[in-house]
Design an enzyme around this catalytic site. Structure first.
Site, mmCIF file in Angstrom:
data_model
loop_
_atom_site.group_PDB
_atom_site.id
_atom_site.type_symbol
_atom_site.label_atom_id
_atom_site.label_comp_id
_atom_site.label_asym_id
_atom_site.label_seq_id
_atom_site.Cartn_x
_atom_site.Cartn_y
_atom_site.Cartn_z
ATOM 1 N N ASP A 7 0.667 -1.375 -0.130
ATOM 2 C CA ASP A 7 0.213 0.036 -0.114
ATOM 3 C C ASP A 7 0.988 1.185 0.118
ATOM 4 O OD1 ASP A 7 -2.338 1.739 0.437
ATOM 5 O OD2 ASP A 7 -1.797 1.828 2.416
ATOM 6 N N ASP A 9 -0.284 5.363 1.009
ATOM 7 C CA ASP A 9 -0.419 6.199 2.075
ATOM 8 C C ASP A 9 -0.669 5.398 3.247
ATOM 9 O OD1 ASP A 9 -1.087 8.893 0.403
ATOM 10 O OD2 ASP A 9 -1.759 7.372 -0.531
ATOM 11 N N ASP A 164 -1.235 -0.804 6.027
ATOM 12 C CA ASP A 164 -1.312 -0.296 7.386
ATOM 13 C C ASP A 164 -2.607 -0.180 8.088
ATOM 14 O OD1 ASP A 164 -2.214 3.000 7.311
ATOM 15 O OD2 ASP A 164 -1.880 1.897 5.367
#
Length: 218
Positions: A7, A9, A164
């Site tokens: 991922d 951001d 995250d």
């Protein structure tokens, strides 16, 4: 060697301060109160439209204004980079994984043009074998289609997905691929409530963690 997809951001880069800056510029132009960094982080994860929807709801802006606010947000999204930076040790970890022979990919809900722009600005364009943005397909995470497409384009080999957030955990679970959770990003849910194979808090730990996870899969 493995296929490792990340991922963006909240995983590789801390972009929340710039996203907040964009949001507050738009809110100021509409005569509305700014949002906090904590609110900003809580709105991130499902793409620009959902972010604007949550921002709008938090400030009591009617739905009729959504298209206008979204356009204003998108007009700025490709060029607000002054406060965005990679998380500590990201560059070193990516370089280590590349030297070890792993194929690296990105799968993000950020639109592709904005993704390419921020990668170029941060000098992070080089490591990737494949990049999927939120508009690369007609579906986006947590739908597993973009993640599976990224892995398919990278050929054969063990798979790992690194993210995250709740969106990333759900995406990995639906794609049935091992998920490594970076704990210092934009997650709102306790770690033990998210499906994951392993967790880490510093990218300096990642190369060794990858090797241990591949040994389990072997």
């Amino acid at each position: 060697m493995a296929r490792i997809v990340f991922d963006l951001d909240g995983t590789l880069i801390d972009s929340a301060p710039d996203i907040r800056s964009i949001a507050n510029t738009i809110l100021f132009e509409s005569g509305l109160e700014p949002i906090t960094l904590e609110e900003t982080i809580s709105f991130i994860g499902n793409g620009a439209s959902v972010f604007v929807e949550k921002m709008r709801a938090a400030r009591g802006v009617p739905e009729d204004d959504h298209a206008r606010l979204l356009q204003a947000f998108q007009d700025r999204y490709d060029s607000y980079f002054e406060l965005t930076a990679p998380f500590p040790n990201v560059r070193e970890a990516l370089a280590h994984l590349r030297v070890a022979g792993h194929r690296l990919g990105l799968c993000t809900n950020k639109p592709m043009h904005a993704t390419r722009a921020v990668l170029s600005h941060l000098a992070l364009s080089d490591p990737w074998d494949v990049v999927y943005g939120g508009d690369s397909l007609d579906r986006r995470k947590p739908d597993p289609a973009p993640l599976l497409a990224a892995f398919a384009e990278m050929g054969n080999g063990p798979c790992l997905y690194i993210g995250d957030s709740e969106v990333d955990a759900e995406t990995a679970e639906r794609a049935e691929v091992p998920f490594l959770l970076y704990t210092e990003g934009y997650r709102k849910t306790p770690v033990d409530q998210l499906t994951h194979r392993a967790v880490f808090s510093d990218f300096a730990e990642l190369p060794e963690l990858v090797q241990s996870q591949l040994a389990v899969q072997a």
